[in-house]
Design a protein around this motif. Structure first.
Motif, PDB file in Angstrom:
ATOM      1  N   GLY A  14       0.826  -1.219   0.000  1.00 14.17           N
ATOM      2  CA  GLY A  14       0.000   0.000   0.000  1.00 14.17           C
ATOM      3  C   GLY A  14       0.849   1.253   0.000  1.00 14.17           C
ATOM      4  O   GLY A  14       2.057   1.210   0.244  1.00 14.17           O
ATOM      5  N   PRO A  15       0.221   2.397  -0.282  1.00 14.97           N
ATOM      6  CA  PRO A  15       0.954   3.651  -0.434  1.00 14.97           C
ATOM      7  C   PRO A  15       1.694   4.032   0.845  1.00 14.97           C
ATOM      8  O   PRO A  15       1.206   3.799   1.956  1.00 14.97           O
ATOM      9  CB  PRO A  15      -0.141   4.682  -0.760  1.00 14.97           C
ATOM     10  CG  PRO A  15      -1.444   4.008  -0.577  1.00 14.97           C
ATOM     11  CD  PRO A  15      -1.232   2.543  -0.479  1.00 14.97           C
ATOM     12  N   GLY A  16       2.894   4.582   0.673  1.00 11.75           N
ATOM     13  CA  GLY A  16       3.651   5.087   1.814  1.00 11.75           C
ATOM     14  C   GLY A  16       4.437   4.039   2.579  1.00 11.75           C
ATOM     15  O   GLY A  16       5.188   4.359   3.492  1.00 11.75           O
ATOM     16  N   VAL A  17       4.271   2.756   2.220  1.00  9.15           N
ATOM     17  CA  VAL A  17       5.051   1.709   2.902  1.00  9.15           C
ATOM     18  C   VAL A  17       6.059   1.144   1.923  1.00  9.15           C
ATOM     19  O   VAL A  17       5.701   0.776   0.809  1.00  9.15           O
ATOM     20  CB  VAL A  17       4.150   0.543   3.391  1.00  9.15           C
ATOM     21  CG1 VAL A  17       4.966  -0.467   4.199  1.00  9.15           C
ATOM     22  CG2 VAL A  17       2.992   1.065   4.209  1.00  9.15           C
ATOM     23  N   LYS A  18       7.328   1.124   2.342  1.00  7.54           N
ATOM     24  CA  LYS A  18       8.298   0.448   1.476  1.00  7.54           C
ATOM     25  C   LYS A  18       9.240  -0.395   2.312  1.00  7.54           C
ATOM     26  O   LYS A  18       9.403  -0.143   3.502  1.00  7.54           O
ATOM     27  CB  LYS A  18       9.038   1.449   0.592  1.00  7.54           C
ATOM     28  CG  LYS A  18      10.070   2.308   1.253  1.00  7.54           C
ATOM     29  CD  LYS A  18      10.785   3.095   0.161  1.00  7.54           C
ATOM     30  CE  LYS A  18      11.659   4.176   0.780  1.00  7.54           C
ATOM     31  NZ  LYS A  18      12.287   5.003  -0.235  1.00  7.54           N
ATOM     32  N   PRO A  19       9.837  -1.426   1.701  1.00  6.12           N
ATOM     33  CA  PRO A  19      10.705  -2.313   2.476  1.00  6.12           C
ATOM     34  C   PRO A  19      11.944  -1.595   2.990  1.00  6.12           C
ATOM     35  O   PRO A  19      12.429  -0.651   2.364  1.00  6.12           O
ATOM     36  CB  PRO A  19      11.102  -3.401   1.468  1.00  6.12           C
ATOM     37  CG  PRO A  19      10.230  -3.217   0.280  1.00  6.12           C
ATOM     38  CD  PRO A  19       9.771  -1.797   0.283  1.00  6.12           C
ATOM     39  N   GLY A  20      12.448  -2.085   4.137  1.00  3.95           N
ATOM     40  CA  GLY A  20      13.717  -1.580   4.636  1.00  3.95           C
ATOM     41  C   GLY A  20      14.871  -2.194   3.863  1.00  3.95           C
ATOM     42  O   GLY A  20      15.936  -1.595   3.708  1.00  3.95           O
ATOM     43  N   ALA A  21      14.657  -3.411   3.371  1.00  2.81           N
ATOM     44  CA  ALA A  21      15.656  -4.101   2.545  1.00  2.81           C
ATOM     45  C   ALA A  21      14.962  -5.256   1.832  1.00  2.81           C
ATOM     46  O   ALA A  21      13.901  -5.706   2.256  1.00  2.81           O
ATOM     47  CB  ALA A  21      16.797  -4.642   3.404  1.00  2.81           C
ATOM     48  N   VAL A  22      15.578  -5.692   0.730  1.00  8.16           N
ATOM     49  CA  VAL A  22      15.080  -6.859  -0.006  1.00  8.16           C
ATOM     50  C   VAL A  22      16.138  -7.952   0.107  1.00  8.16           C
ATOM     51  O   VAL A  22      17.329  -7.703  -0.091  1.00  8.16           O
ATOM     52  CB  VAL A  22      14.841  -6.548  -1.507  1.00  8.16           C
ATOM     53  CG1 VAL A  22      14.297  -7.776  -2.223  1.00  8.16           C
ATOM     54  CG2 VAL A  22      13.881  -5.382  -1.683  1.00  8.16           C
ATOM     55  N   LEU A  23      15.680  -9.149   0.410  1.00  6.36           N
ATOM     56  CA  LEU A  23      16.585 -10.285   0.588  1.00  6.36           C
ATOM     57  C   LEU A  23      16.286 -11.321  -0.484  1.00  6.36           C
ATOM     58  O   LEU A  23      15.139 -11.731  -0.648  1.00  6.36           O
ATOM     59  CB  LEU A  23      16.326 -10.853   1.988  1.00  6.36           C
ATOM     60  CG  LEU A  23      17.057 -12.100   2.444  1.00  6.36           C
ATOM     61  CD1 LEU A  23      18.558 -11.914   2.378  1.00  6.36           C
ATOM     62  CD2 LEU A  23      16.641 -12.431   3.878  1.00  6.36           C
TER      63      LEU A  23
END
Length: 322
Positions: A153-162
């Motif tokens: 959803g809008p405004g949420v993004k991952p801190g990192a991708v593994l």
């Protein structure tokens, strides 16, 4: 617009993995794709672009790319020839045949099988489907990040991708996806097993490196040279890509823990990424200051894998406990 061959896969929150990392963990469940792994995204896309009028497709793969090519070809009604190295489990050969593909066993490692696939494409006029090194593949894989953005959803993004790295196709696709949704500041933790570490070797050397041999049991990570694009991304100042290794034992242990805690069986290649959580590696990167201490949600790409069953898992346990 032709119908895609891939599914929009679930994004699941893992409470047990959250305990290990101390931040919420979201699992992109690519193991639930019809071919068993994320590969169907890129390979399905490439086949739809290149193989519509084809006499048939040919793909070199010790497993998942071959499964995806065989699945896409079956759906399109074109013949598929999959060339696998002799190191491929019998289970994979059987599953490819169940998809209606002709299976040819050539050489000991993927690179040998690939040389044969290229020869067949040339001599028999077949459409060559590369397992990881093609812009259409990366374009196809990129849509998994678009799906994640929509799910979070809008405004949420991952801190990192593994994620796990074999030949680099998933890595290139994920980066393409991060660009598409404006998340290029999100760091990527790229995992390999010791003995199938062509990306890590290239990052360390500052140039493309060809491994002498694949000694890891994570056969689906078994490319001796990572694709050029993945290496170029590792050198880019606009991206943060952290390349790390785990042992086969750690990857196998992660596969077992994941099976116990999430009730899902994945192969060793996927276990390499999961091991970063279970072995404490992510926490270690935070302690070293290479990942933020206050980490946003961790996105784990569960790339899946079709070359594993309980018998194979038991075999690996015996082999790696010695």
């Amino acid at each position: 617009m032709a119908k895609h061959f891939h599914l929009n896969t679930p994004l699941l929150e893992s409470l047990s993995m959250t305990k290990y990392v101390g931040t919420s963990v979201y699992l992109k469940m690519e193991n639930s794709q019809p071919s068993g792994s994320f590969k169907i995204r890129g390979i399905g896309h490439l086949c739809q672009q290149l193989a519509k009028q084809s006499k048939g497709v040919v793909c070199s793969s010790g497993g998942n790319a071959g499964m995806a090519a065989a699945y896409a070809a079956r759906k399109m009604g074109v013949p598929a020839t999959i060339v696998v190295p002799s190191s491929s489990p019998q289970l994979v050969v059987q599953r490819l045949q169940d998809q209606g593909a002709t299976v040819k066993i050539t050489g000991r490692v993927w690179d040998d099988a690939n040389a044969e696939a290229l020869r067949l494409a040339e001599t028999e006029g077949l459409t060559y489907v590369p397992p990881f090194d093609h812009p259409l593949l990366w374009q196809g894989h990129a849509c998994m990040i678009t799906e994640v953005a929509a799910s979070l959803g809008p405004g949420v993004k991952p801190g990192a991708v593994l994620l796990s790295v074999g030949g680099g196709g998933l890595l290139c696709g994920v980066i393409q996806g991060l660009k598409d949704v404006g998340w290029t500041d999100v760091p990527i933790v790229a995992m390999e097993t010791v003995g199938a570490d062509c990306f890590n070797a290239a990052v360390k050397a500052g140039r493309l490196v060809t491994l002498d041999d694949i000694t890891s049991e994570a056969k689906c990570l078994g490319a001796k040279t990572v694709c050029k694009k993945a290496f170029e991304y590792s050198q880019s100042s606009e991206l943060t890509i952290i390349s790390e290794l785990v042992t086969d034992q750690q990857a196998l242990c992660a596969v077992q823990t994941f099976l116990d805690e999430e009730r899902v069986l994945v192969e060793m290649a996927c276990g390499a990424a999961l091991a970063a959580v279970y072995s404490g590696l992510i926490r270690g990167l935070q302690d070293e200051g290479r990942l933020p201490t206050l980490l946003g949600p961790l996105l784990v790409i569960v790339c899946g894998g079709s070359s594993v069953d309980m018998e194979q898992l038991t075999h690996l346990k015996h082999k790696l406990q010695t």
